[in-house]
Design an enzyme around this catalytic site. Structure first.
Site, short mmCIF file in Angstrom:
data_model
loop_
_atom_site.label_atom_id
_atom_site.label_comp_id
_atom_site.label_asym_id
_atom_site.label_seq_id
_atom_site.Cartn_x
_atom_site.Cartn_y
_atom_site.Cartn_z
N ASP A 226 0.85 -1.17 0.00
CA ASP A 226 0.00 0.00 0.00
C ASP A 226 0.90 1.23 0.00
O ASP A 226 2.07 1.15 0.37
CB ASP A 226 -0.88 -0.03 1.26
CG ASP A 226 -2.00 0.99 1.21
OD1 ASP A 226 -2.36 1.41 0.10
OD2 ASP A 226 -2.49 1.39 2.28
N LYS B 111 -8.49 30.76 -1.16
CA LYS B 111 -7.67 29.63 -1.60
C LYS B 111 -8.59 28.57 -2.18
O LYS B 111 -9.78 28.50 -1.84
CB LYS B 111 -6.85 29.05 -0.44
CG LYS B 111 -7.59 28.13 0.51
CD LYS B 111 -6.61 27.39 1.42
CE LYS B 111 -7.29 26.35 2.29
NZ LYS B 111 -8.25 26.87 3.24
#
Length: 1037
Positions: A374, A524
């Site tokens: 993973d 943002k």
């Protein structure tokens, strides 16, 4: 059918069980579970959805209709699999594999004793004690192994913990809190922050709703949820929330579309629990060893039986004798030795942050040829951090650490804003940098947890209340500027528009403390959305119109940083006119009454989950060791590829890279010409098993991205089809089927879910991929050391067998009794055998290729070396000691041949020796004990030479260090002490068919000890000097 299989079948016949389903039907059901989730509820219209589930969005189900659905579909819970009772697990350890062979030996001993007592009540009890001792050894070993493995819990218990206990639902027009198990399809449910999603739901309405899908995908970034269908793939669309996922922000109203076993989580649970436990490579080898020992023992037994019957021995006496021969071939102490060695290695691995749940998994890790890893939390640190800045038309690399100051370096030299000189170091007073940092600090709501202990830590190690992106920006700002929360307090927020999936930006309005009375708007969000709201761009303390040229430069920088797999956030600001927006103006975030266009673009901040320190070195070591590392992640292919390159999983061009470099279409590149490949989940879904096999075998460097739990399992099965021994790492529930299917499943100890920890064989306590390499070293070492133990044991078995052979063929008095064999196998040999567990790693252990599944622990070379060479030298020394005692007392070797019948006859009390002296039966018996003791001492001393001979496979023991293994030195001292105890304690020696021999009778084996030691050193020298020659291959194992 093995003893273990017979016993398990017998137990199954005793234990009542539910009627079994048709096997073909079960296989078909399991194969269906491996297919991708098929859901269309996210794509159909709301009216069609309401009609399908007979739902009522305003009033909810009636109580009667809910009860009807509940009776029809069953409760909203996971069906537990049939569990194996604990006593059956213990029985498998007690009677399976090597234990079964020892049980057979014990039964044969008791049968032989019974037969002897039936014909002669005064017969010695050797076989009785041997049978009892074998039973005790098997029982104690089984209890020890069960205790070690009992720490592993039940899989479904972990899934049950994930089931939400209560749910808020609309029934009969009223909001009710009911047990989650009572939910049915079509129910209208209400979820708020902190709740677990009670079933698979279609989102009908939401308010800034975000869920943590890490239990399904393994990726920890919160995902927004809204009523809009955004993707055909149900796992990617935003209008579905899944059973057991956490609501981390906002709230929503949804309609239940799947319950219990039909949910996505239910399918994963069924997939994990439906997989059978894979037999470990070590168990395969032990079974192979048992078959060899059984074949050897039975072969010798049959040969001896024929010889005895031909010589006219009675059938009963012949059978009793053959039983002794068979038992002498069984290494009674090996089972206990292997178990203790595995436990010791497991303890050593635990100190290296590698917790072993299943003892045989210790060796399995050393056998691994492929690791499917993973990404998040294993290869990476599982935390976002600032990687790059872009301002003043330049890219800045950021290096953060809790041990030193932040380093900000321009990737290409720029002009210093004061001196005008070229520089690569970022000046924190640079206007463009200050504007970007101010915007980043104000345009975020994440805060450090305020407790004193947390605030005393370095910023990167502090816990934060906020999502992963804002946490990274807060930690960066705290490092470079300090006192971020004080700065925010001085620049008061007067309005805030939260981020949402439609706008993809977040806005706040502030009153600043820089003597400018105008309000400051900071924003943002997704760079493309930010740019479209900007009119100018701030470069080198000047504002320029945002024309096509600057837009092109923006896009170039965006593509460059996005191509590194980094998450890019854009920032902009604007001062509001004081006349229109004076101090005290009432800003409205819902009906926006201030401008959100015409802003000033400031730059980017990019974030990445960085690789763990040491992972790149660990991947390189795996490559050197011949281990293939495959990344399997639920993350985006670009991000996965970037991390794979940074840690060395990908070191060469993919098809796309080669096409871009050669400036040709990817269609013109033959995939066979490249070593590296990135395969998305969508592409994987289109591959047949044969095509997947081609991908796995043709490409050395592989990344699978955006994979589902079912696909992870398919990848593991594909690797196993190639004959590879597969290790899988994972931390989420999504990883559990692959973890269980793997030859060795490795879960994360810190970030791992309870489910992944339960199905795994091993847990990394520090979540670090580099720890796996330490485990591989230990695994390879234990395999080497187990081979040494078996070679050490094999040699001694023939030495114990040869006295019986001469007893039958040459009529020589028996040189070693059955009970004395027990003293060797369960006494003097145990501690030296265990000392191999403390043997150090040989220098080339990670330079060898991993062993294949076809490579056996016990090989023909081992058998011929142990039986044909070393055992013969040992037996010569032991027989020499035996004949010295006999000769000193008047019986020359020539006199011993053909003497057996008269020697054992109680009625013969005038047997003449080589000098004509007469011996009574009692005198002969005492001499017999002294001679057998000399043989016993010979075996003990010569086993020390064998112990050192097997200490290394290629290196000289002088290179490895004669006294390097201190436990081995202790084992030799202990063994001498134990032998003396057995010989010189009154009564005990007689019970064990031993005698208190004088010191001189300990010396005859010593020349043979020196010769055997020299033989092993010469053998290993030849192996090192001529490794590829045929004799060298036959002299090692």
């Amino acid at each position: 059918m093995t003893i273990k299989d017979r016993l398990v079948n017998c137990l199954r016949s005793i234990v009542p069980s539910k009627p079994k389903k048709n096997k073909q039907q079960s296989v078909s059901t399991f194969e269906n579970l491996k297919k991708e989730v098929s859901i269309d509820e996210h794509k159909i219209g709301l009216d069609e959805l309401i009609e399908r589930y007979q739902a009522n969005v305003e009033q909810g189900h009636t109580t009667e209709k809910a009860r009807e659905f509940l009776e029809k579909n069953g409760p909203n819970s996971l069906t537990p699999p049939r569990e194996v009772p604990e006593w059956i697990k213990f029985a498998k350890l007690l009677f399976g594999g090597f234990s079964g062979l020892l049980w057979v030996a014990a039964v044969l001993c008791l049968a032989a004793y019974g037969a002897q007592v039936g014909s002669d009540p005064t017969t010695p009890k050797d076989n009785l004690w041997l049978g009892i001792a074998l039973i005790v050894v098997v029982v104690i070993t089984a209890v020890f192994a069960y205790y070690q493995e009992a720490k592993a819990g039940k899989i479904m218990d972990s899934f049950k913990k994930m089931v939400p206990q209560q749910a808020v639902v609309m029934r009969d027009g009223q909001k009710l809190e009911i047990s989650a198990e009572e939910l049915v399809v079509g129910d209208i449910v209400f979820i708020k922050i902190g709740d677990k999603t009670p079933a698979d739901i279609r989102v009908l309405s939401s308010q800034s709703f975000k869920v943590d899908n890490s239990s399904l995908t393994g990726e920890s970034e919160p995902l927004s949820r809204s009523p809009d269908c955004t993707h055909d793939n149900p796992l990617e669309t935003k209008n579905l929330a899944f059973f057991s996922t956490f609501a981390v922000e906002g709230s929503c109203t949804g309609m239940v579309i799947r319950t219990g076993d039909n949910t996505v989580m239910g399918r994963i649970a069924a997939l994990a629990s439906g997989l059978g436990n894979e037999i470990s490579p070590l168990n395969v080898e032990i079974n192979h060893f048992v078959h060899i020992v059984t074949a050897v023992a039975v072969t010798f037994g049959v040969i001896f039986l024929i010889i005895l019957l031909v010589l006219g021995t009675g059938i009963l006496q012949a059978l009793v004798f053959v039983i002794g021969i068979i038992v002498s071939n069984v290494p009674e102490g090996l089972l206990a030795t292997i178990t203790v060695m595995l436990a010791l290695t497991a303890q050593r691995m635990a100190k290296k942050k590698c917790l072993v749940k299943n003892l045989t998994a210790v060796e399995a890790l050393g056998s691994v040829s492929t690791i499917c890893s993973d990404k998040t939390g294993t290869l990476t640190q599982n935390r976002m951090t600032v990687a790059h800045l872009w301002f003043d038309n330049s890219t800045v690399s950021v290096s953060l650490s809790h041990t030193h100051d932040a380093e900000l370096i321009f990737e290409t030299p720029v002009k210093d804003h004061v001196t005008g000189a070229d520089t690569k170091k970022v000046d924190f007073e640079r206007p463009g940098y200050k504007a970007l940092l101010r915007c980043a600090m104000l345009c975020a709501k994440a805060v450090f947890k305020p407790d004193e202990e947390n605030m005393s830590k370095p910023p990167l190690q502090r816990k934060v209340n906020g999502d992963a992106s804002e946490t990274a920006i807060l930690q960066y700002s705290e490092i470079v500027a300090g006192k971020v929360e004080e700065y925010r307090a001085k620049n008061k927020r007067v309005c805030d528009i939260p981020f949402n999936s439609a706008n993809k930006y977040q806005v706040s309005v502030h009153e600043t403390d820089d003597n400018d009375q105008r309000h400051l708007v900071v924003m943002k969000g997704a760079p493309e959305r930010i740019l479209e709201r900007c009119q100018t761009i701030f470069i080198n303390n000047n504002e320029y119109p945002l024309d096509d040229e600057w837009t092109r430069k923006f896009n170039d920088a965006y593509m460059q940083l996005g191509g590194l797999g980094e998450r890019v956030l854009g920032f902009c600001d604007m001062r509001l006119p004081l006349g229109n927006f004076p101090r005290g103006f009432n800003f409205d975030p819902d009906n926006v009454n201030f401008p959100l266009r015409g802003l000033r673009f400031l730059g980017f901040i990019t974030l990445i989950d960085p690789p763990r320190p040491g992972v790149a070195d660990a991947v390189a070591k795996c490559r050197t060791a011949g281990i293939k590392v495959i990344m399997v992640t639920g993350d985006h292919p670009i991000t996965a590829k970037a991390i794979a390159k940074s840690v060395g999983i990908i070191t060469s061009d993919t098809v796309q890279d080669l096409a871009e470099r050669l400036k040709i279409s990817p269609n013109f590149v033959d995939p066979r010409d490249v070593r590296a490949i990135v395969v998305s989940g969508a592409e994987l879904a289109e591959l047949s098993s044969h095509q997947l096999d081609e991908v796995l075998t043709l490409h050395r460097e592989i990344v699978f991205a955006r994979t589902s739990p079912q696909q992870k399992l398919i990848i593991v099965e594909g690797c196993q089809r190639q004959g590879w021994i597969v290790g899988v790492t994972g931390d989420g529930v999504n990883d559990s089927p692959a973890l269980k299917k793997a030859d060795i499943g490795i879960s994360m100890g810190i970030t791992g879910s309870d489910v992944s920890k339960q199905v795994a064989d091993m847990i990394l306590l520090d979540d670090n991929f580099a720890t796996i390499v330490s485990g591989i070293e230990e695994g390879r070492l234990i395999f080497d050391n187990l081979k040494k133990v078996i070679a050490y044991t094999f040699t001694k078995n023939l030495v114990e067998l040869l006295p019986f052979l001469l007893y039958v063929v040459a009529d020589v008095p028996l040189a070693l009794s059955t009970i004395t064999i027990l003293c060797i196998d369960l006494g003097t040999d145990i501690v030296p055998s265990i000392s191999y567990a403390y043997e150090k790693i040989e220098a080339d252990i990670l330079k060898r290729p991993p062993r294949k599944k076809t490579d056996k622990m016990v090989t023909s070379q081992m058998v011929t070396l142990c039986y044909g060479q070393v055992a013969m030298l040992e037996a010569s020394g032991a027989f020499f000691a035996y004949t010295v005692v006999m000769t000193e007392n008047g019986f020359w070797p020539s006199r011993l041949v053909g003497l057996r019948e008269a020697w054992e006859s109680k009625s013969v009390n005038d047997l003449r020796d080589s000098y004509g002296q007469e011996w009574t039966y009692e005198q002969r018996h005492n001499l017999d004990l002294a001679a057998q003791t000399a043989y016993f001492i010979g075996v003990v001393i010569l086993q020390f030479a064998n112990l050192y001979g097997n200490k290394t496979t290629r290196r000289s023991v002088f290179q490895q260090g004669i006294f390097g293994n201190r436990f081995m030195v202790f084992a030799m001292v202990f063994t001498i002490g134990l032998a003396c105890f057995l010989l010189y304690v009154p009564t005990l020696d007689r019970a064990l068919n031993l005698a208190p021999n004088r010191f001189l009778w300990w010396l005859p084996p010593i020349p043979f000890f020196l010769y055997l030691f020299a033989f092993n050193e010469a053998r290993k020298f030849f192996i090192r000097k001529y490794p590829d020659r045929f004799p060298a291959r036959q002299l090692t194992y």
